[in-house]
Design a protein around this motif. Sequence first.
Motif, PDB file in Angstrom:
ATOM      1  N   MET A 157     -37.799 -44.810 -24.705  1.00 30.76           N
ATOM      2  CA  MET A 157     -38.867 -45.234 -25.595  1.00 30.76           C
ATOM      3  C   MET A 157     -39.745 -43.609 -25.936  1.00 30.76           C
ATOM      4  O   MET A 157     -39.997 -43.243 -24.877  1.00 30.76           O
ATOM      5  CB  MET A 157     -39.943 -46.006 -24.891  1.00 30.76           C
ATOM      6  CG  MET A 157     -39.311 -47.238 -24.375  1.00 30.76           C
ATOM      7  SD  MET A 157     -38.198 -48.085 -25.569  1.00 30.76           S
ATOM      8  CE  MET A 157     -39.091 -48.404 -27.129  1.00 30.76           C
ATOM      9  N   SER A 158     -39.776 -43.476 -27.402  1.00 34.20           N
ATOM     10  CA  SER A 158     -40.123 -42.316 -27.705  1.00 34.20           C
ATOM     11  C   SER A 158     -40.722 -42.216 -29.208  1.00 34.20           C
ATOM     12  O   SER A 158     -40.151 -42.687 -29.922  1.00 34.20           O
ATOM     13  CB  SER A 158     -38.732 -41.387 -27.764  1.00 34.20           C
ATOM     14  OG  SER A 158     -39.116 -39.945 -28.440  1.00 34.20           O
ATOM     15  N   PRO A 159     -41.884 -41.654 -29.266  1.00 33.29           N
ATOM     16  CA  PRO A 159     -42.549 -41.784 -30.511  1.00 33.29           C
ATOM     17  C   PRO A 159     -41.717 -40.780 -31.641  1.00 33.29           C
ATOM     18  O   PRO A 159     -41.767 -40.841 -32.980  1.00 33.29           O
ATOM     19  CB  PRO A 159     -43.750 -40.873 -30.506  1.00 33.29           C
ATOM     20  CG  PRO A 159     -43.809 -40.369 -29.131  1.00 33.29           C
ATOM     21  CD  PRO A 159     -43.054 -40.985 -28.325  1.00 33.29           C
TER      22      PRO A 159
ATOM     23  N   GLY B  92     -41.226 -43.066 -20.694  1.00 28.98           N
ATOM     24  CA  GLY B  92     -41.774 -41.678 -20.519  1.00 28.98           C
ATOM     25  C   GLY B  92     -43.115 -41.789 -20.142  1.00 28.98           C
ATOM     26  O   GLY B  92     -43.785 -43.033 -20.328  1.00 28.98           O
TER      27      GLY B  92
ATOM     28  N   PHE C  33     -46.694 -38.810 -19.485  1.00 31.73           N
ATOM     29  CA  PHE C  33     -47.245 -37.536 -19.715  1.00 31.73           C
ATOM     30  C   PHE C  33     -46.830 -36.897 -21.058  1.00 31.73           C
ATOM     31  O   PHE C  33     -47.138 -37.736 -22.060  1.00 31.73           O
ATOM     32  CB  PHE C  33     -46.868 -36.696 -18.585  1.00 31.73           C
ATOM     33  CG  PHE C  33     -46.746 -37.003 -17.163  1.00 31.73           C
ATOM     34  CD1 PHE C  33     -48.110 -37.682 -16.784  1.00 31.73           C
ATOM     35  CD2 PHE C  33     -45.619 -37.224 -16.372  1.00 31.73           C
ATOM     36  CE1 PHE C  33     -48.217 -38.416 -15.539  1.00 31.73           C
ATOM     37  CE2 PHE C  33     -45.771 -37.960 -15.096  1.00 31.73           C
ATOM     38  CZ  PHE C  33     -47.077 -38.535 -14.764  1.00 31.73           C
ATOM     39  N   GLU C  34     -46.353 -35.808 -21.169  1.00 30.89           N
ATOM     40  CA  GLU C  34     -45.744 -35.267 -22.358  1.00 30.89           C
ATOM     41  C   GLU C  34     -44.541 -35.660 -22.995  1.00 30.89           C
ATOM     42  O   GLU C  34     -44.072 -35.471 -23.947  1.00 30.89           O
ATOM     43  CB  GLU C  34     -46.010 -33.533 -22.227  1.00 30.89           C
ATOM     44  CG  GLU C  34     -47.410 -33.141 -22.403  1.00 30.89           C
ATOM     45  CD  GLU C  34     -48.196 -33.784 -23.514  1.00 30.89           C
ATOM     46  OE1 GLU C  34     -47.883 -33.828 -24.656  1.00 30.89           O
ATOM     47  OE2 GLU C  34     -49.446 -34.209 -23.116  1.00 30.89           O
TER      48      GLU C  34
ATOM     49  N   ILE D 261     -41.783 -47.578 -31.358  1.00 31.94           N
ATOM     50  CA  ILE D 261     -42.316 -48.695 -31.933  1.00 31.94           C
ATOM     51  C   ILE D 261     -43.173 -48.326 -32.912  1.00 31.94           C
ATOM     52  O   ILE D 261     -43.918 -49.535 -33.552  1.00 31.94           O
ATOM     53  CB  ILE D 261     -42.848 -49.664 -30.580  1.00 31.94           C
ATOM     54  CG1 ILE D 261     -44.012 -49.081 -30.095  1.00 31.94           C
ATOM     55  CG2 ILE D 261     -41.832 -49.934 -29.699  1.00 31.94           C
ATOM     56  CD1 ILE D 261     -44.722 -49.958 -29.403  1.00 31.94           C
ATOM     57  N   GLY D 262     -43.250 -47.190 -33.407  1.00 34.27           N
ATOM     58  CA  GLY D 262     -44.312 -46.972 -34.460  1.00 34.27           C
ATOM     59  C   GLY D 262     -44.910 -45.496 -34.648  1.00 34.27           C
ATOM     60  O   GLY D 262     -44.852 -44.706 -33.518  1.00 34.27           O
TER      61      GLY D 262
ATOM     62  N   TYR E 116     -47.473 -43.876 -33.962  1.00 31.54           N
ATOM     63  CA  TYR E 116     -48.656 -43.615 -33.092  1.00 31.54           C
ATOM     64  C   TYR E 116     -48.223 -43.168 -31.845  1.00 31.54           C
ATOM     65  O   TYR E 116     -47.175 -43.320 -31.467  1.00 31.54           O
ATOM     66  CB  TYR E 116     -49.763 -45.063 -33.088  1.00 31.54           C
ATOM     67  CG  TYR E 116     -48.772 -46.242 -33.109  1.00 31.54           C
ATOM     68  CD1 TYR E 116     -48.496 -46.761 -33.979  1.00 31.54           C
ATOM     69  CD2 TYR E 116     -48.148 -46.331 -31.810  1.00 31.54           C
ATOM     70  CE1 TYR E 116     -47.843 -48.171 -34.176  1.00 31.54           C
ATOM     71  CE2 TYR E 116     -47.486 -47.613 -31.684  1.00 31.54           C
ATOM     72  CZ  TYR E 116     -47.247 -48.438 -32.840  1.00 31.54           C
ATOM     73  OH  TYR E 116     -46.630 -49.533 -32.749  1.00 31.54           O
TER      74      TYR E 116
ATOM     75  N   LEU F 185     -48.432 -43.509 -27.514  1.00 29.14           N
ATOM     76  CA  LEU F 185     -48.951 -44.216 -26.610  1.00 29.14           C
ATOM     77  C   LEU F 185     -49.210 -43.463 -25.410  1.00 29.14           C
ATOM     78  O   LEU F 185     -48.605 -42.339 -25.327  1.00 29.14           O
ATOM     79  CB  LEU F 185     -47.980 -45.448 -26.176  1.00 29.14           C
ATOM     80  CG  LEU F 185     -47.996 -46.380 -27.297  1.00 29.14           C
ATOM     81  CD1 LEU F 185     -46.695 -47.222 -26.885  1.00 29.14           C
ATOM     82  CD2 LEU F 185     -48.872 -47.231 -27.891  1.00 29.14           C
TER      83      LEU F 185
ATOM     84  N   GLY G 170     -47.743 -43.979 -22.422  1.00 21.23           N
ATOM     85  CA  GLY G 170     -46.532 -44.220 -21.593  1.00 21.23           C
ATOM     86  C   GLY G 170     -45.535 -45.356 -22.303  1.00 21.23           C
ATOM     87  O   GLY G 170     -45.917 -45.898 -23.207  1.00 21.23           O
ATOM     88  N   GLY G 171     -44.389 -45.178 -21.896  1.00 19.76           N
ATOM     89  CA  GLY G 171     -43.351 -45.984 -22.596  1.00 19.76           C
ATOM     90  C   GLY G 171     -43.394 -47.424 -22.254  1.00 19.76           C
ATOM     91  O   GLY G 171     -42.575 -48.156 -22.816  1.00 19.76           O
TER      92      GLY G 171
HETATM   93  N1  SAH Z   1     -45.645 -35.523 -26.272  1.00 19.69           N
HETATM   94  C1  SAH Z   1     -44.960 -36.712 -27.035  1.00 19.69           C
HETATM   95  C2  SAH Z   1     -45.596 -38.002 -26.549  1.00 19.69           C
HETATM   96  C3  SAH Z   1     -45.623 -38.371 -25.040  1.00 19.69           C
HETATM   97  S1  SAH Z   1     -46.493 -39.875 -24.911  1.00 19.69           S
HETATM   98  C4  SAH Z   1     -44.756 -36.387 -28.336  1.00 19.69           C
HETATM   99  O1  SAH Z   1     -45.683 -35.760 -29.082  1.00 19.69           O
HETATM  100  O2  SAH Z   1     -43.833 -36.634 -28.932  1.00 19.69           O
HETATM  101  C5  SAH Z   1     -45.713 -40.500 -23.304  1.00 19.69           C
HETATM  102  C6  SAH Z   1     -44.648 -41.452 -23.546  1.00 19.69           C
HETATM  103  O3  SAH Z   1     -45.134 -42.591 -24.234  1.00 19.69           O
HETATM  104  C7  SAH Z   1     -43.347 -40.863 -24.236  1.00 19.69           C
HETATM  105  O4  SAH Z   1     -42.543 -40.288 -23.402  1.00 19.69           O
HETATM  106  C8  SAH Z   1     -42.878 -42.404 -24.730  1.00 19.69           C
HETATM  107  O5  SAH Z   1     -41.889 -42.688 -23.486  1.00 19.69           O
HETATM  108  C9  SAH Z   1     -43.969 -43.149 -25.014  1.00 19.69           C
HETATM  109  N2  SAH Z   1     -44.520 -43.531 -26.252  1.00 19.69           N
HETATM  110  C10 SAH Z   1     -45.450 -43.069 -26.780  1.00 19.69           C
HETATM  111  N3  SAH Z   1     -45.602 -43.364 -28.088  1.00 19.69           N
HETATM  112  C11 SAH Z   1     -44.524 -44.214 -28.279  1.00 19.69           C
HETATM  113  C12 SAH Z   1     -43.928 -44.664 -29.581  1.00 19.69           C
HETATM  114  N4  SAH Z   1     -44.758 -44.646 -30.406  1.00 19.69           N
HETATM  115  N5  SAH Z   1     -42.996 -45.426 -29.461  1.00 19.69           N
HETATM  116  C13 SAH Z   1     -42.265 -45.524 -28.127  1.00 19.69           C
HETATM  117  N6  SAH Z   1     -42.614 -44.788 -26.876  1.00 19.69           N
HETATM  118  C14 SAH Z   1     -43.878 -44.307 -26.990  1.00 19.69           C
END
Ligand code: SAH
Length: 236
Positions: free
Chosen positions: A88-90, A114, A116-117, A134-135, A137, A139, A141-142
């Motif tokens: 899961m990752s932005p 995920g 933290f960062e 998932i969009g 924005y 979050l 955490g994942g």
């Molecule tokens: N520093 C990263 C954000 C980390 S947020 C960046 O700027 O890309 C922490 C964790 O939240 C991520 O590792 C991911 O697993 C989850 N997460 C945050 N936003 C998400 C999103 N829009 N979709 C899916 N997972 C998300």
Amino acid sequence: MSFSATIVTLFPELFPGPLGASVLGRGLADGLWSLSATQLRDFATDRHRTVDDTPSGGGAGMVLKPDILARAIDHVAPPDDPRPRILMSPRGAPLTQARARALARGPGAVIVCGRFEGVDQRVIEARQLEEISIGDYVLAGGEVAAMVLLEAVVRLIPGVLGGVDSHAEESFENGLLEYPQYTRPQIFEGREIPAILTSGDHARIARWRAQESLALTRTRRPDLLDRLEAEKRDKA
Ligand code: SAH
């Protein structure tokens, strides 16, 4: 073999959470799908059970360590495990109904959450993690993102929602938004159900719904129509 989901997370106690309620929860209890959540921290190797470290090159926050995450992934999904490995990752590909449908037809998914960062880039590459967002924005955490993904997928598994046809006309299934829905009472605060829906003329109802669906999509999500046009061009 039914759909099997394995979550790698620092917060396994969050699962099944909302996935344990209603029809998804019943499907889980009935074995139509299965879920397990694995504590990432169990794969740490030091006394303090460290899972993260400061970002190389500097900057705020912490990054999940690649070696610990790889050990966790290898434990829950040995190399011959046919399930896709998802992070899961932005930064990932936006989740679509089409991806949800494809996952629902498959053996399940291993889903890394995920925190933290984020996670060290090398484990994404070494374990060929498919990044899904998932969009647009961010979050904290994942975990909630993984729940969103699983909720979209699991409701498509045969038997979970009951009627096979109940998906066919939904938003996104045909590339469009769904037409407006109504139910009784016939008059609510002076507003009537559109007469055509109580006419019993199924052909006209189908036409009306198709028109409403198209009009709604045109005003709210013209990008979806553009995508349909492009798909049609590609097929031609
Ligand atoms: N520093 C990263 C954000 C980390 S947020 C960046 O700027 O890309 C922490 C964790 O939240 C991520 O590792 C991911 O697993 C989850 N997460 C945050 N936003 C998400 C999103 N829009 N979709 C899916 N997972 C998300």
